[in-house]
Design a protein around this motif. Structure first.
Motif, mmCIF file in Angstrom:
data_model
loop_
_atom_site.group_PDB
_atom_site.id
_atom_site.type_symbol
_atom_site.label_atom_id
_atom_site.label_comp_id
_atom_site.label_asym_id
_atom_site.label_seq_id
_atom_site.Cartn_x
_atom_site.Cartn_y
_atom_site.Cartn_z
ATOM 1 N N THR A 88 -1.297 16.906 -27.229
ATOM 2 C CA THR A 88 -1.018 15.616 -26.590
ATOM 3 C C THR A 88 -0.913 15.755 -25.084
ATOM 4 O O THR A 88 -0.300 16.695 -24.577
ATOM 5 N N PHE A 89 -1.478 14.778 -24.372
ATOM 6 C CA PHE A 89 -1.314 14.663 -22.926
ATOM 7 C C PHE A 89 -0.901 13.234 -22.604
ATOM 8 O O PHE A 89 -1.543 12.278 -23.043
ATOM 9 N N VAL A 90 0.190 13.098 -21.862
ATOM 10 C CA VAL A 90 0.700 11.788 -21.462
ATOM 11 C C VAL A 90 0.804 11.755 -19.942
ATOM 12 O O VAL A 90 1.357 12.678 -19.341
ATOM 13 N N VAL A 91 0.275 10.714 -19.336
ATOM 14 C CA VAL A 91 0.455 10.514 -17.905
ATOM 15 C C VAL A 91 1.131 9.163 -17.711
ATOM 16 O O VAL A 91 0.704 8.147 -18.266
ATOM 17 N N VAL A 92 2.233 9.172 -16.971
ATOM 18 C CA VAL A 92 3.025 7.970 -16.702
ATOM 19 C C VAL A 92 2.913 7.644 -15.223
ATOM 20 O O VAL A 92 3.125 8.512 -14.374
ATOM 21 N N ASP A 141 -5.269 10.794 -5.320
ATOM 22 C CA ASP A 141 -5.695 9.404 -5.435
ATOM 23 C C ASP A 141 -5.457 8.883 -6.843
ATOM 24 O O ASP A 141 -5.448 9.647 -7.815
ATOM 25 N N GLN A 142 -5.336 7.574 -6.943
ATOM 26 C CA GLN A 142 -5.152 6.938 -8.237
ATOM 27 C C GLN A 142 -6.308 7.218 -9.188
ATOM 28 O O GLN A 142 -6.104 7.346 -10.404
ATOM 29 N N THR A 143 -7.515 7.337 -8.656
ATOM 30 C CA THR A 143 -8.668 7.655 -9.501
ATOM 31 C C THR A 143 -8.526 9.017 -10.163
ATOM 32 O O THR A 143 -9.155 9.276 -11.196
ATOM 33 N N ASP A 144 -7.689 9.888 -9.591
ATOM 34 C CA ASP A 144 -7.475 11.200 -10.197
ATOM 35 C C ASP A 144 -6.726 11.108 -11.521
ATOM 36 O O ASP A 144 -6.800 12.027 -12.345
ATOM 37 N N VAL A 145 -5.989 10.026 -11.738
ATOM 38 C CA VAL A 145 -5.332 9.833 -13.033
ATOM 39 C C VAL A 145 -6.382 9.710 -14.133
ATOM 40 O O VAL A 145 -6.209 10.223 -15.240
ATOM 41 N N TYR A 146 -7.468 9.031 -13.818
ATOM 42 C CA TYR A 146 -8.600 8.979 -14.758
ATOM 43 C C TYR A 146 -9.130 10.394 -15.000
ATOM 44 O O TYR A 146 -9.373 10.779 -16.160
ATOM 45 N N ARG A 147 -9.307 11.168 -13.945
ATOM 46 C CA ARG A 147 -9.849 12.523 -14.108
ATOM 47 C C ARG A 147 -8.908 13.416 -14.899
ATOM 48 O O ARG A 147 -9.348 14.284 -15.652
ATOM 49 N N LEU A 148 -7.613 13.221 -14.738
ATOM 50 C CA LEU A 148 -6.656 13.985 -15.541
ATOM 51 C C LEU A 148 -6.851 13.718 -17.030
ATOM 52 O O LEU A 148 -6.755 14.632 -17.855
ATOM 53 N N GLN A 149 -7.118 12.480 -17.379
ATOM 54 C CA GLN A 149 -7.377 12.140 -18.782
ATOM 55 C C GLN A 149 -8.691 12.773 -19.255
ATOM 56 O O GLN A 149 -8.771 13.289 -20.373
ATOM 57 N N ASN A 188 0.837 -1.206 0.000
ATOM 58 C CA ASN A 188 0.000 0.000 0.000
ATOM 59 C C ASN A 188 0.871 1.256 0.000
ATOM 60 O O ASN A 188 0.658 2.189 0.769
ATOM 61 N N ARG A 189 1.837 1.282 -0.878
ATOM 62 C CA ARG A 189 2.816 2.355 -0.953
ATOM 63 C C ARG A 189 2.308 3.471 -1.866
ATOM 64 O O ARG A 189 1.640 3.205 -2.862
ATOM 65 N N LEU A 190 2.637 4.708 -1.564
ATOM 66 C CA LEU A 190 2.397 5.794 -2.506
ATOM 67 C C LEU A 190 3.256 5.569 -3.748
ATOM 68 O O LEU A 190 4.404 5.131 -3.655
ATOM 69 N N ILE A 191 2.699 5.865 -4.922
ATOM 70 C CA ILE A 191 3.441 5.619 -6.162
ATOM 71 C C ILE A 191 3.578 6.897 -6.981
ATOM 72 O O ILE A 191 2.762 7.819 -6.869
ATOM 73 N N PRO A 192 4.614 6.981 -7.825
ATOM 74 C CA PRO A 192 4.868 8.194 -8.605
ATOM 75 C C PRO A 192 3.871 8.385 -9.748
ATOM 76 O O PRO A 192 3.333 7.432 -10.309
ATOM 77 N N VAL A 193 3.649 9.651 -10.098
ATOM 78 C CA VAL A 193 2.857 10.028 -11.269
ATOM 79 C C VAL A 193 3.608 11.151 -11.988
ATOM 80 O O VAL A 193 3.989 12.147 -11.360
ATOM 81 N N THR A 243 5.862 19.573 -17.835
ATOM 82 C CA THR A 243 5.856 18.296 -17.134
ATOM 83 C C THR A 243 5.713 18.526 -15.641
ATOM 84 O O THR A 243 6.055 19.595 -15.125
ATOM 85 N N ASP A 244 5.195 17.529 -14.948
ATOM 86 C CA ASP A 244 4.947 17.642 -13.518
ATOM 87 C C ASP A 244 5.172 16.284 -12.866
ATOM 88 O O ASP A 244 5.192 15.241 -13.552
ATOM 89 N N PHE A 245 5.325 16.287 -11.551
ATOM 90 C CA PHE A 245 5.560 15.064 -10.787
ATOM 91 C C PHE A 245 4.746 15.103 -9.502
ATOM 92 O O PHE A 245 4.668 16.130 -8.838
ATOM 93 N N GLY A 246 4.121 13.984 -9.197
ATOM 94 C CA GLY A 246 3.389 13.858 -7.945
ATOM 95 C C GLY A 246 3.320 12.401 -7.548
ATOM 96 O O GLY A 246 4.053 11.552 -8.075
#
Length: 546
Positions: A524-528, A116-124, A68-73, A179-182
């Motif tokens: 273009t928008f890319v999220v890794v 939250d991870q669900t925010d990656v969906y919202r970013l898209q 249950n670790r925080l992960i990079p975005v 570019t951004d990091f979180g």
């Protein structure tokens, strides 16, 4: 074989073919391979000075699953401001209650920088609403901050950072656009939900262990040491345990924006369908695609488009991906425009996890379904599959050419042992360290020359998908998965783990080089990101810098 593409693409494609030719052949064994030496020593002795997996630092592996670790975005072509910091859902009791269905204990954090991870969906979603025409979700399956750092150290030959975004990999260093990091929380709705695959029903909504994230026990940052070593794996006597995610629940969060139970594929905690971002954008005119280094209907690519109450129902999930009638969608879905991955050659006579309609033969794609999908039989897909005696890049390129010239979809189907692509090791070759008997490390794989020559790389898959999608529509969505990072960490194999990150990082470079050649960042928008973390702890990271 070169493809006869549109004139505006010729220069770009020529560069891509040159890159693919270099990547297609495995590198020779290095005279000195320090990462392989570290792996071999760890297998032999059961200890490793560089680090360990799990809560027991005196043992090379005391845990072989997720955490249950925080992960990079990482974002490219946009930032994370709308979901992070003061906009984090973890600062809002109301937002957390809506997200999890209840307010998880010890989870509200007024100082949360993470989201939250669900925010990656919202970013898209927000990228599409802002007019972006090309949206890419790039998932390094199982790559947490520590795994990323290990690969960056090995690639650069130096320990250059101990917190933050870091440097050394293309995903860290590329600055050709905004570019951004979180970092984000990956915890699921729950763990322990039971289902019926045959009835496609959830039988006990709510499961056994609920999700949430306590920074006092898990840490405020991805690089934090765990204040409570048992917390990230839901262990210990604490009654306020939080569930850690599997790949399908987390991938559903990335693609459909909901919390759900472990093993769910685009269904909510009660088994009700959730529409993925790909299906929503497809309805709005986008072409859609998914590429992966592991089987085509494994958890992450499955969640790009399919729905099922259990991730193990592989053949039915593939039917959703290809627009064929499935147990969840008897009338069929439109299907992805591009699907390229592995699973070829992996057969089974029985598979109880797939239910009563399992068909003996290929575990992921039945012979009958492949024939239905094939344009040669009136289907919708040009099929490029591993072929004896034929170089994989040539087979894939021929499929790309046919799909573009005839305005058809593309299915690429490759694979070696256990259905995935050959594992790249840290030295750039395909030579996993042999396991001498340590039960904590999976048996090493070996590959024939045909396994290497007849397959393709994730970079080659990426180029193929970009070419076909761009020919089909000026607007498209693409998932790229470096799925073998997860396999390397599951088997406690630092050599395979680093090699998989470097292979995925090269695919990312292929992607951004393509966008740069198009001068396409305005559109273009890319999220890794990753779908979850593991439990790698680097005790002496400098040993990876040899």
């Amino acid at each position: 074989m070169k493809l006869n593409l549109r004139t505006k693409n010729l220069r770009r494609h020529g560069l891509a073919i040159a890159l693919l030719s270099c990547l297609a052949a495995p590198s020779a064994l290095h005279a000195k391979d320090p990462i392989a030496d570290l792996q071999a020593e760890a297998i032999t002795t059961g200890k490793a000075e560089f680090g360990h997996w799990g809560p027991n630092k005196d043992k090379y592996s005391s845990w072989t699953t997720h955490s249950n670790r925080l992960i990079p975005v990482y974002s490219f072509g946009g930032n994370l401001d709308q979901v992070s910091g003061e906009n984090s859902v973890y600062r809002s009791a109301e937002g957390l209650t809506k997200l999890y269905g209840t307010l998880p204990p010890e989870t509200l954090n007024p100082q949360a920088e993470y989201f939250d991870q669900t925010d990656v969906y919202r970013l898209q979603e927000m990228a599409a609403a802002a007019g972006k025409k090309h949206i890419v979700l790039f998932v390094f399956d199982g790559m947490d901050w520590q795994t990323t750092r290990a690969a960056a150290i090995a690639k650069s030959g130096a320990v250059k950072y101990d917190e933050g975004r870091g440097t050394g990999l293309y995903i860290q260093d590329y600055a050709g656009t905004e570019t951004d990091f979180g970092y984000c929380v990956t915890s699921p709705h729950n763990n322990g939900t039971s289902v019926s695959v045959d009835k496609q029903r959830v039988t006990n909504p709510g499961g056994k262990t609920l999700g949430g994230y306590d920074p006092a026990r898990g840490g405020e940052f991805p690089w934090s040491e765990f204040p409570d070593a048992n917390y990230p794996i839901s262990a210990g006597d604490d009654e306020n345990k939080h569930a850690y995610t599997d790949s399908s629940s987390s991938a559903t969060s990335l693609t459909s924006g909901i919390k759900t139970y472990n093993n769910a594929v685009n269904v909510d905690f009660a088994g009700r369908e959730a529409l993925s971002i790909a299906r929503k954008l497809q309805a709005d005119g986008f072409a859609t695609g998914a590429v992966t280094s592991v089987p085509i209907s494994h958890a992450t690519p499955a969640s790009a488009y399919a729905s099922n109450v259990h991730r193990g129902d592989y053949q039915d999930i593939t039917r959703d991906l290809l627009g064929l009638p499935s147990i969840f969608h008897p009338g069929g879905l439109p299907g992805l425009d591009v699907l390229i991955g592995a699973g070829w050659g992996e057969t089974a006579e029985k598979d109880g996890g797939q239910g009563e309609n399992f068909v003996p033969g290929n575990k992921y794609l039945t012979t009958a379904d492949q024939q239905l999908a094939d344009v040669a039989n009136g289907g919708n897909y040009v099929i490029a599959e591993r072929t004896a005696g034929q170089p994989g890049p040539d087979v894939l390129n021929a499929g790309v050419q046919a799909a573009i010239e005839n305005k058809q979809r593309l299915l690429g189907y490759f694979g070696a042992s256990k259905g995935h692509l050959p594992f790249q090791t840290a030295d750039g070759g395909y030579n996993p360290v042999a396991n001498t008997g340590n039960a904590s490390s999976a048996k090493a794989e070996s590959y024939s020359s045909a396994d290497i020559e007849e397959n393709v790389t994730l970079s080659q898959m990426t180029t193929a998908a970009l070419e076909v999608l761009d020919a089909r529509s000026e607007r498209w969505w693409l998932m790229i998965e470096a799925g073998d990072v997860d396999w390397g960490n599951h088997s406690n194999n630092i050599d395979n783990s680093i090699g998989a990150v470097l292979s995925g990082d090269m695919a990312f470079k292929t992607l951004v080089d393509w966008v740069d050649a198009q001068d396409g960042w305005e559109e273009t928008f890319v999220v890794v990101t990753s779908d979850h973390g593991h439990y790698l702890v680097l005790d002496q990271p400098e040993l990876l810098a040899q």
